[in-house]
Write an enzyme that holds these catalytic residues in place. Structure first.
Site, PDB file in Angstrom:
ATOM      1  N   GLU A   1      -0.274  -6.486   2.847  1.00  0.00           N
ATOM      2  CA  GLU A   1       0.880  -5.643   3.104  1.00  0.00           C
ATOM      3  C   GLU A   1       1.706  -6.310   4.189  1.00  0.00           C
ATOM      4  O   GLU A   1       1.203  -6.609   5.277  1.00  0.00           O
ATOM      5  CB  GLU A   1       0.400  -4.262   3.548  1.00  0.00           C
TER       6      GLU A   1
ATOM      7  N   ASP B   1       6.056   4.681  12.795  1.00  0.00           N
ATOM      8  CA  ASP B   1       5.084   3.775  13.380  1.00  0.00           C
ATOM      9  C   ASP B   1       4.788   4.100  14.836  1.00  0.00           C
ATOM     10  O   ASP B   1       5.672   4.489  15.589  1.00  0.00           O
ATOM     11  CB  ASP B   1       5.582   2.335  13.268  1.00  0.00           C
TER      12      ASP B   1
ATOM     13  N   TYR C   1      -0.836   5.663  -1.886  1.00  0.00           N
ATOM     14  CA  TYR C   1      -1.193   5.375  -0.500  1.00  0.00           C
ATOM     15  C   TYR C   1      -1.354   6.712   0.226  1.00  0.00           C
ATOM     16  O   TYR C   1      -0.376   7.408   0.479  1.00  0.00           O
ATOM     17  CB  TYR C   1      -0.067   4.546   0.123  1.00  0.00           C
TER      18      TYR C   1
END
Lengths: 408, 269
Positions: free
Chosen positions: B49, B60, B175
């Site tokens: 990734e 993030d 995911y």
């Protein structure tokens, strides 16, 4: 007396659509984790906005806590000196805490209360939205955390102190450019991690749906009052409306109730900073391009690779690289004209209004004041302009002193 | 069959859990990214990734935020990232590469230009963190036209009705974001993960990868019991941050860490 008819449901006023889009702008561009809390918020707000008890509670709070309605003041000496249109000031600087921001925070805090959330978070640039959030949190006994770019905590120290006095925790944000956009990122990160008990009070008409329309709805009281007051004072609608645009909440609050009135011209004034040509400004509508940030598609200040670029304005509240998606749409449709006023002209307007009318505007607001002065000079003396005097200048004393040769 | 599908097929036949490490392209310097990708593939990574640096990575945590800043300080753009993937493909035509990033760099490049260049570079899947299926229509179509898998996140907060919708749009793998929070945060709740992976499987035949918060061999092994793949991001990136000024040491540490995760997943640790 000419009668003006309010026409709700015109194309401009009916947006956004069910998916939160204003034309190609707006929407819900967030990580999957936030889709559920946003759906929960949408459902709660869509119920509450039509609920008579909620409306009554909000109206009561606006009247007794915020101090509404605010006056519509004819700035006679300033108007006569310019010698053009008669300029009216919508006195949002007289709202509790000194700016329009509290119209939205009282509304959202009541939504949070009805949703059973005990903790509210907010981002802030100049500190006005942070203070307004801390204020309503204190009133409702909620825990409050305010994210503020480290750079802004330094240039707006007094507001940091005010928030702390009100019981809020102020978190200086050290990531990225350490300004408002980074504070927004950090607030979103907090929200993702605490969605069960936390309500995020966004301070402007940006973010994912339902924020742009919800924040707009809470500020529409500005335009609605203005409409009534103008009819009472002048017997007709104003010819032009002028407001500063950072994220664009005070502007949309004034403009939106008039969007269906073709005779009313509207001008949104962005931060020209050191001049549009220098690239050091906060004017995405004038000099940016469409992109995606903070949950919505809108005009942004970005480089060619799509990275968000740093902004500059003498006023921290306009120092933001994006703008509410409804403004992006109103720009493209041509309904509202957007232009920029630079730091120096805004500062001059600050002094001008202070000396001429005894009203000290916030530096954000001074951008609108500056353009209104320019515009009035081109208009006839039987025409009228309403300027949204969105905030008072007390918070800006240090900045003004620094740029104008000290406190002497 | 796509590289992602065939890789998962082979892993399934072998009874192995896929290991998907993440690095931010251009961190600490653009020069080391391709070597790091090869190094990770050589030490046990099954898919790679690659993060596209963005100035405002809202989902993030601090570790990947800092990695983005380091890459951006060197002027790394989406086009550079695609060049890096192209260079990686010159020596590795087998290991699937998935890009992970945010909408605006793709918007700025243009969806058609991006998907065409990504296909030419050998990109196999794309995750756009802030583009849920509701907003991603045009991009999803353009990716599928280029035989690139649009990969979507499922969160602990995702309701069943949305899960069905996401699974319809998704290709490659699903995911699952294992915690409410940003990358690299918090502690995992393993019991919840197994249950959620099962409910995803009820809606989709695609493999299920789990990420956000897997930080070491132990947590990888535990998650690997229920997931088809484990994604490890911040824990890799923090090793890069620690030894960033020494490329040889960085390579060595990253390989050693990937190797330890591989061994834990294979039960040979």
């Amino acid at each position: 007396m000419a009668t003006a008819t309010h026409t709700p449901g015109t194309t401009e006023q009916a947006l956004p659509d069910a998916a939160g889009h204003f034309g190609r702008y707006g929407g819900v561009f967030v990580a999957e984790t936030l889709m559920a809390p946003l759906a929960e918020l949408r459902q709660a707000y869509d119920h509450l906005r039509g609920d008579a008890d909620f409306r009554a509670e909000l109206d009561w709070t606006l009247k007794h806590f915020v101090g509404r309605p605010t006056p519509l003041y004819y700035a006679q000496r300033w108007s006569e000196r310019i010698g053009g249109a008669r300029i009216y000031l919508k006195r949002e600087d007289l709202d509790h805490t000194g700016a329009h921001k509290i119209n939205n925070t009282v509304g959202q805090a009541l939504v949070a209360k009805h949703m059973g959330k005990q903790r509210v978070i907010a981002e802030t640039g100049a500190g006005q939205h942070g203070v307004a959030s801390a204020t309503v949190a204190a009133r409702l006994g909620m825990q409050c955390v305010v994210y503020m770019g480290e750079e802004d905590t330094e240039r707006q120290k007094t507001n940091v102190f005010r928030m702390r006095l009100l019981g809020a925790e102020v978190v200086p944000v050290r990531s990225g450019s350490r300004t408002l956009k980074d504070a927004l990122n950090e607030a979103m990160r907090d929200w993702v991690a605490n969605i069960d008990d936390t309500y995020y009070i966004i301070g402007t008409v940006a973010g994912p749906d339902p924020y742009p329309r919800m924040v707009r709805d809470f500020h529409c009281v500005i335009g609605e009052e203005t409409r009534e007051q103008m009819m009472a004072l002048e017997g007709r609608l104003p010819d032009a409306l002028v407001a500063c645009v950072g994220g664009g909440s005070n502007a949309i609050g004034l403009f939106h109730p008039f969007l269906g009135e073709d005779s009313v011209q509207m001008y949104g004034v962005e931060a020209g900073g050191e001049g549009l040509a220098t690239g050091h400004h906060g004017a995405p509508l004038c000099a940016g391009r469409p992109g995606i940030l903070h949950g919505n598609r809108t005009y942004l200040m970005t480089d060619e690779a799509g990275q968000i670029t740093s902004t500059h304005s003498i006023s921290a509240g306009l120092d933001y690289p994006g703008v509410g998606p409804e403004h992006a749409w109103l720009k493209d449709s041509g309904r509202v004209e957007y232009l920029a006023v630079d730091d120096d002209e805004a500062l001059a307007a600050f002094h001008d209004l202070t000396r001429t009318e005894g009203i000290m505007p916030a530096l954000e607001t001074a951008h609108a004041v500056a353009y209104a002065g320019r515009l009035a000079a081109t208009m006839a003396c039987d025409q009228t302009i309403v300027v949204n005097l969105s905030g008072r200048g007390d918070k800006d004393m240090d900045t003004v002193a620094q740029h104008s040769g000290g406190m002497e | 069959m796509s590289r992602i599908a065939s890789r998962f097929d082979r892993l399934r036949e072998a009874g192995r859990t896929a290991l998907i490490p993440y690095i931010t392209a251009g961190d600490p310097t653009p020069a080391v990214t391709v070597d790091l990708l090869h190094g990770m593939a050589a030490s046990g990574a099954d898919l790679l990734e690659v993060g596209v640096p963005f100035s405002d990575p809202q989902s993030d945590g601090p570790v990947i935020q800092d990695a983005c800043q380091r890459a951006l300080a060197q002027g790394v753009t989406l086009r550079h990232v695609l060049e890096m993937v192209g260079e990686f493909r010159e020596r590795d035509t087998e290991t699937p590469v998935v890009l992970m990033g945010y909408s605006n760099p793709i918007e700025a490049m243009g969806i058609e230009a991006f998907t065409a260049a990504a296909a030419a570079a050998g990109v196999d899947g794309v995750i756009v963190v802030d583009a849920p299926p509701e907003e991603g229509g045009e991009l999803i179509e353009a990716l599928i036209d280029q035989n690139i898998d649009p990969i979507f996140l499922v969160a602990p907060t995702t309701a069943d009705e949305r899960l069905a919708r996401i699974c319809t749009a998704a290709r490659g793998f699903i995911y699952y974001v294992s915690l409410k929070g940003v990358t690299g945060a918090g502690t995992l709740a393993h019991g919840d993960i197994a249950g959620k992976v099962d409910s995803i499987r009820a809606h989709s035949n695609l493999p299920v990868g789990v990420g956000f918060g897997i930080r070491d061999a132990e947590s990888a092994a535990l998650v690997g019991k229920s997931a088809d793949a484990v994604v490890v991001g911040s824990a890799v990136v923090s090793r890069i941050a620690e030894h960033g000024d020494d490329p040889a040491r960085t390579q060595q540490e990253v390989r050693r860490f990937i190797g330890s995760l591989r061994a834990a997943l294979d039960g040979t640790a």
